[in-house]
Write a protein that holds these residues in place. Structure first.
Motif, PDB file in Angstrom:
ATOM      1  N   ILE A  17       0.594  -0.773  -0.291  1.00 59.69           N
ATOM      2  CA  ILE A  17      -0.172   0.135   0.273  1.00 59.69           C
ATOM      3  C   ILE A  17       0.612   1.220  -0.144  1.00 59.69           C
ATOM      4  N   ILE A  54      -4.147  -9.005   2.828  1.00 61.74           N
ATOM      5  CA  ILE A  54      -4.793  -8.337   3.553  1.00 61.74           C
ATOM      6  C   ILE A  54      -5.629  -9.782   4.289  1.00 61.74           C
ATOM      7  N   ARG A  79      -9.750  -1.512  14.077  1.00 61.76           N
ATOM      8  CA  ARG A  79      -9.081  -1.291  13.011  1.00 61.76           C
ATOM      9  C   ARG A  79      -9.463  -2.152  11.673  1.00 61.76           C
ATOM     10  N   ILE A  83      -9.977  -0.528   8.097  1.00 61.50           N
ATOM     11  CA  ILE A  83      -9.034  -1.103   7.064  1.00 61.50           C
ATOM     12  C   ILE A  83      -9.157  -1.268   5.812  1.00 61.50           C
ATOM     13  N   ASN A  86     -12.014   0.816   3.566  1.00 59.18           N
ATOM     14  CA  ASN A  86     -11.600   1.396   2.665  1.00 59.18           C
ATOM     15  C   ASN A  86     -11.343   0.474   2.072  1.00 59.18           C
ATOM     16  N   GLY A  87     -10.537   0.159   1.988  1.00 62.88           N
ATOM     17  CA  GLY A  87      -9.644  -1.353   0.616  1.00 62.88           C
ATOM     18  C   GLY A  87     -11.097  -1.373  -0.798  1.00 62.88           C
ATOM     19  N   LEU A  91     -10.071   2.672  -1.978  1.00 61.84           N
ATOM     20  CA  LEU A  91      -9.570   2.192  -2.724  1.00 61.84           C
ATOM     21  C   LEU A  91      -9.176   1.359  -3.858  1.00 61.84           C
ATOM     22  N   ALA A 121      -7.019   8.105   1.194  1.00 62.60           N
ATOM     23  CA  ALA A 121      -8.058   6.998   1.736  1.00 62.60           C
ATOM     24  C   ALA A 121      -6.450   6.177   2.354  1.00 62.60           C
ATOM     25  N   GLY A 122      -5.354   6.398   0.734  1.00 63.71           N
ATOM     26  CA  GLY A 122      -4.937   5.533   1.188  1.00 63.71           C
ATOM     27  C   GLY A 122      -4.225   5.773   2.557  1.00 63.71           C
ATOM     28  N   ASN A 125      -5.338   4.345   5.378  1.00 65.57           N
ATOM     29  CA  ASN A 125      -5.072   2.571   6.193  1.00 65.57           C
ATOM     30  C   ASN A 125      -3.242   2.358   5.858  1.00 65.57           C
ATOM     31  N   LEU A 128      -3.174   3.275   9.524  1.00 62.32           N
ATOM     32  CA  LEU A 128      -4.315   1.804  10.603  1.00 62.32           C
ATOM     33  C   LEU A 128      -3.393   0.550  10.328  1.00 62.32           C
ATOM     34  N   LEU A 129      -2.538   0.843   9.689  1.00 60.05           N
ATOM     35  CA  LEU A 129      -1.624  -1.090   9.312  1.00 60.05           C
ATOM     36  C   LEU A 129      -1.107  -0.621  10.195  1.00 60.05           C
TER      37      LEU A 129
END
Length: 151
Positions: A17, A54, A79, A83, A86-87, A91, A121-122, A125, A128-129
């Motif tokens: 990502i 993921i 989270r 994530i 969002n993906g 994304l 958005a990226g 993520n 959060l990751l």
């Protein structure tokens, strides 16, 4: 085995990502249209490795933390749906849209609005990751708990 797979899958997802995000930002700022088209075409192909990474990170993390009642595990658990959503919602559709627009040479307002949304958005993520990785390193004992800042 799961204790080995989880951090590898999580690190791979974060790395991919981040590389998508950095590639996009770099080519938008410093490269011409042909390079933007190339990057926008390649990112969806990266999903063939990113999505399994993921999924594996999520499933293995769930299995590892199943019996834990630690608040750090709870934060990591909270989270993952963000994530994933969002993906799936932002994304992936944005990357496919941007790839199609770039291949058609349509660098219009719609392209740049979606590009901005994708970058925001990226970055969410990535953040959060990264927080989940930090917490995982603390839980595993690879990093001293006192050396990590709490959320």
């Amino acid at each position: 085995m799961i204790k080995v797979i989880h951090p590898i899958a999580g690190a791979l997802a974060l790395l991919m990502i981040s590389s998508f995000w950095l590639s996009t930002a770099f080519v938008e700022l410093f490269a011409g249209a042909p390079i933007v088209v190339m990057v926008k075409q390649l990112i969806p192909w990266g999903f063939t490795a990113l999505i399994p990474a993921i999924v594996i990170a999520g499933l293995s993390g769930n299995a590892l933390g199943k019996k834990w009642r630690n608040p750090i595990v709870g934060r990591k658990r909270r989270r993952m749906p963000i994530i994933a959503a969002n993906g799936i919602v932002i994304l992936i559709p944005a990357a496919l849209y941007l790839s199609a627009k770039a291949q058609a040479g349509q660098f219009d307002t719609g392209f740049y609005v979606v590009q901005l949304l994708e970058l925001v958005a990226g970055s969410v993520n990535i953040t959060l990751l990264g927080l989940s990785m930090r917490d995982g390193l603390g839980l595993s004992g690879r990093v001293r708990p006192g050396s990590l800042h709490s959320e």
